[in-house]
Each structure stands twice: as structure tokens, then as C-alpha cells.
Design an enzyme around this catalytic site. Structure first.
Site, mmCIF file in Angstrom:
data_model
loop_
_atom_site.group_PDB
_atom_site.id
_atom_site.type_symbol
_atom_site.label_atom_id
_atom_site.label_comp_id
_atom_site.label_asym_id
_atom_site.label_seq_id
_atom_site.Cartn_x
_atom_site.Cartn_y
_atom_site.Cartn_z
ATOM 1 N N LYS A 1 1.004 -1.130 0.085
ATOM 2 C CA LYS A 1 -0.038 0.162 -0.170
ATOM 3 C C LYS A 1 0.867 1.225 0.357
ATOM 4 O O LYS A 1 1.667 1.397 0.876
ATOM 5 C CB LYS A 1 -0.823 -0.149 1.342
ATOM 6 N N LYS B 1 -2.374 -1.389 -3.638
ATOM 7 C CA LYS B 1 -3.112 -0.403 -3.486
ATOM 8 C C LYS B 1 -2.497 0.914 -3.615
ATOM 9 O O LYS B 1 -1.625 0.836 -2.951
ATOM 10 C CB LYS B 1 -3.893 -0.271 -2.263
HETATM 11 C C1 PBG Z 1 -7.208 2.990 5.808
HETATM 12 C C2 PBG Z 1 -7.337 2.877 4.414
HETATM 13 C C3 PBG Z 1 -7.552 4.060 3.535
HETATM 14 C C4 PBG Z 1 -8.129 3.472 2.092
HETATM 15 C C5 PBG Z 1 -8.397 2.336 2.604
HETATM 16 N N1 PBG Z 1 -8.167 2.024 3.655
HETATM 17 C C6 PBG Z 1 -7.043 5.300 3.647
HETATM 18 C C7 PBG Z 1 -5.622 5.675 3.906
HETATM 19 O O1 PBG Z 1 -4.539 4.709 3.705
HETATM 20 O O2 PBG Z 1 -5.421 6.806 4.119
HETATM 21 C C8 PBG Z 1 -8.329 4.305 1.087
HETATM 22 C C9 PBG Z 1 -9.132 3.596 -0.030
HETATM 23 C C10 PBG Z 1 -9.504 4.739 -1.082
HETATM 24 O O3 PBG Z 1 -8.876 5.808 -1.336
HETATM 25 O O4 PBG Z 1 -10.404 4.573 -1.768
HETATM 26 N N2 PBG Z 1 -8.357 2.747 6.577
#
Ligand code: PBG
Length: 348
Positions: free
Chosen positions: A219, A272
Site C-alpha cells: 500500500k 493499492k
Molecule cells: C485505511 C484505508 C484508506 C483507504 C482504504 N483503507 C485510507 C488511507 O490509507 O489513508 C483508501 C481507499 C480509497 O482511497 O478508496 N483505513
């Protein structure tokens, strides 16, 4: 004027003509390598206390949902052949640890129970992280004291640093609480070191050895999460997430993250965001062909398509299906996307 007789016919030096297989839709569909299906899709839902739907301005078509509205939305997904939802909660109150995150009557726990009661076949995935629940908006316990910790327990670490190991304890409790409510899959997204092992241990100790872990293994610290942070009300109150999420410039490091999560017992991996990271999806798929791979087509990617479509600049249906097909072609079998319901409809 140009006359057709002036054209010379070239003799091809060999007989390969790829266009032979592109002449009709029947032929094209016979040789198509990637086929997008509704069953590949996972639909994100934002659940909040109270009644009704609160639209999210930066994500047209997506809303924060009360529990009953979330059930209705999940029913719509099931009817369209979308097999899974992933839940995000907006708590009633926030605090340094995010206590509602593992409360038996927390908003996500309520939504899991309601969806599993009404639509037992729906696969309910839960996001396991702290950022939506903490008053500081960070994905873990901070090095500032509070949260059951002595004031700034690690003087050698910066003030406000996200502490790794105390956060693992909370993540374990959250995963168990989701499993107790009936979650089918837990998906830790906080990029803490050792989070998969800690959650696996917590689940196994409490009799949930059959609950799979879908790890947000790779991520990135991406600016494409902006609209999500409006939707989940989880923007950090100061600073950023660069001390735990990955640098967008790195791909070899993705293999290290994936390797650790596999070793720690992840059942499925995730990359992601998706679109700007198709190369990363391919690299991770090739390294771990035996593990199902998910890709998160994130909020900013969704918002860009919606905005251009609303302006009449692109064909929303065609662009969306092309995008999702491309993510699958890159190597992801599971696509987490806000387009899920529309895409399933267009695929019919
Ligand atoms: C954290 C989380 C995030 C997203 C999914 N889980 C936000 C982040 O890491 O700041 C982002 C998903 C998206 O942008 O659609 N709980």
C-alpha cells in the site's frame, strides 16, 4: 484531388496478419485473454450511525450509509452478482486509540451482523485499521502518550510517530471483534510491520483460525486517497502516512512487503492503488502466482472518472470497464471498486 488508383498495394513480406482475428466480435471474443466478471468485484461500503444516506461530494454515487441502508446496498450488489462488500466505519466518537473499532456494538460490527443476517451468502470483508477511529486520524497509537500509554514512551522516536508494536495489539482486538460479529475476511490496511502475524495469532487464539486475512500488503502513500478521507472522515490531523505506507517510487520493496506478509500467513495479498501501479500488480502476481491478488481501484481513481464523465469528456461505462479489465489483465483477480454496481450492470 487524391485518386484511389494512386495507392500502391504492398506485398507483406510474411503471412502474419493479426487483424484476421479481429474481424468480427465473435472472433474477438473467442481470442479474448481477460474477461471481467461481476464475481471479480468487491464493493466498498461506508457505514455510519443514524439514519439514511449522506452523499460524499467528491465521490458521486457513493454515500455514507446507516446500517439499514448498507444492507439495502449489499442486497443490490448481491442481485447484480457482486459477491463481496468491504466495510469501513465512521464511529460516533473518536479517541486516541479508537475504542469503537473493537466495541461489540461498534458501527462496523452492527453492519456485519445485519448484512450476514439478511444476505448470508454475501462475503463480508472488513478493513482493519485505526485511522477512521482515532481522534488524530493516524493509523496507529502515537508517540505522544494517551491511549493507555505513558507520556511519550519512546523519547528516541519523534513526537507523534505512529508506534508499531502497541498498534499491533489494537489491530488484533479489532480483527477478533470483526470475526465475532461474523466477518468472513479481515483486511488489515495500516501497513504496520508484523500486522498479519499479530492478527493471525489473535484470531487463532480466539477460535477464528478459519477466518482468512486479505493483507493490504503493498500500500503506497498515495494522493489518490483524498476523496476516501472525506468519505471515511479519516484524514490525519497533522502530518502524513509516509512513515508506514510505501514510497510511490518503489517497486522492488513491494516484493519485500509481500514476502513478509506471505511468511506471516496472509491468505490473499493486495496492491493499492491500482491504476498508477499496474506494474506493481504484475510483479507481485508473478512472484506469488499461488496467492489470490486483489487490487484497490481507489477513491481518487473513481473521482477522476466520475468528474470527466459528468463533463461529458469520456464515456463512463466504456472507460470504467476498460480500466477494470486492465487491472485484471495486470494480474489482479479481485477488484475492490466503487464502480462495482455500475460495472456489474454494464456487464449484463
Ligand atoms: C485505511 C484505508 C484508506 C483507504 C482504504 N483503507 C485510507 C488511507 O490509507 O489513508 C483508501 C481507499 C480509497 O482511497 O478508496 N483505513
Amino acid at each position: 484531388m487524391f485518386k484511389e488508383q494512386e495507392l500502391t498495394t504492398h506485398q507483406l513480406p510474411f503471412t502474419a496478419r493479426p487483424r484476421r482475428l479481429r474481424q468480427t466480435e465473435a472472433l474477438r471474443s473467442m481470442v479474448r485473454e481477460t474477461e471481467l466478471n461481476a464475481r471479480d468485484l468487491i464493493y466498498p461500503l461506508f457505514v455510519r450511525h443514524g439514519q439514511g444516506r449522506t452523499p460524499i461530494a467528491s465521490m458521486p454515487g457513493i454515500a455514507q450509509l446507516s446500517v439499514d441502508e448498507a444492507v439495502r446496498e449489499a442486497e443490490g450488489a448481491a442481485k447484480l452478482g457482486v459477491p463481496a462488500v468491504i466495510l469501513f466505519g465512521i464511529p460516533a466518537e473518536k479517541d486516541p486509540v479508537g475504542l469503537e473499532n473493537f466495541a461489540p456494538d461498534g458501527i462496523v460490527q452492527q453492519a456485519i451482523r445485519a448484512i450476514k443476517r439478511e444476505i448470508p451468502e454475501m462475503v463480508v470483508v472488513t478493513d482493519v485499521c485505526l485511522c477512521e477511529y482515532t481522534d488524530h486520524g493516524h493509523c496507529g497509537i502515537l508517540n505522544t502518550g494517551g491511549g493507555g500509554l505513558a507520556t511519550r514512551p519512546h523519547p528516541h522516536l519523534p513526537e507523534g510517530y505512529v508506534l508499531n508494536d502497541p498498534t499491533l495489539d489494537v489491530l488484533g482486538r479489532v480483527a477478533v471483534s470483526h470475526a465475532e460479529a461474523g466477518a468472513d475476511i479481515v483486511a488489515p490496511s495500516g501497513m504496520m510491520d508484523g500486522m498479519v502475524a499479530a492478527i493471525r495469532e489473535s484470531l487463532d487464539e480466539t477460535g477464528f483460525e478459519n477466518v482468512p486475512i486479505l493483507s493490504y500488503a503493498v500500500k503506497y502513500a498515495s494522493s489518490f486517497y483524498g476523496p476516501f478521507r472525506d468519505a471515511a472522515e479519516g484524514a490525519p490531523k497533522f502530518g502524513d502516512r509516509k512513515s508506514h505506507q510505501m514510497d510511490p517510487a518503489n517497486v522492488r520493496e513491494a516484493l519485500k512487503e509481500a514476502a513478509l506478509d506471505v511468511e506471516e500467513g496472509a491468505d490473499m495479498l493486495m496492491v493499492k492503488p491500482a491504476l498508477a501501479y499496474l506494474d506493481v500488480i504484475r510483479v507481485v502476481k508473478d512472484a506469488y502466482p499461488e496467492l489470490p491478488l486483489a487490487a484497490y481501484n481507489v477513491s481518487g481513481e473513481y473521482a477522476m472518472v466520475k468528474a470527466a464523465a459528468q463533463n461529458g469528456w469520456i464515456d463512463e461505462a466504456k472507460v470504467t470497464l476498460e480500466t477494470l479489465t486492465a487491472i485484471k489483465r495486470a494480474g489482479a483477480e479481485l477488484l475492490i471498486t466503487y464502480h462495482a454496481l455500475d460495472a456489474a450492470r454494464w456487464l449484463k
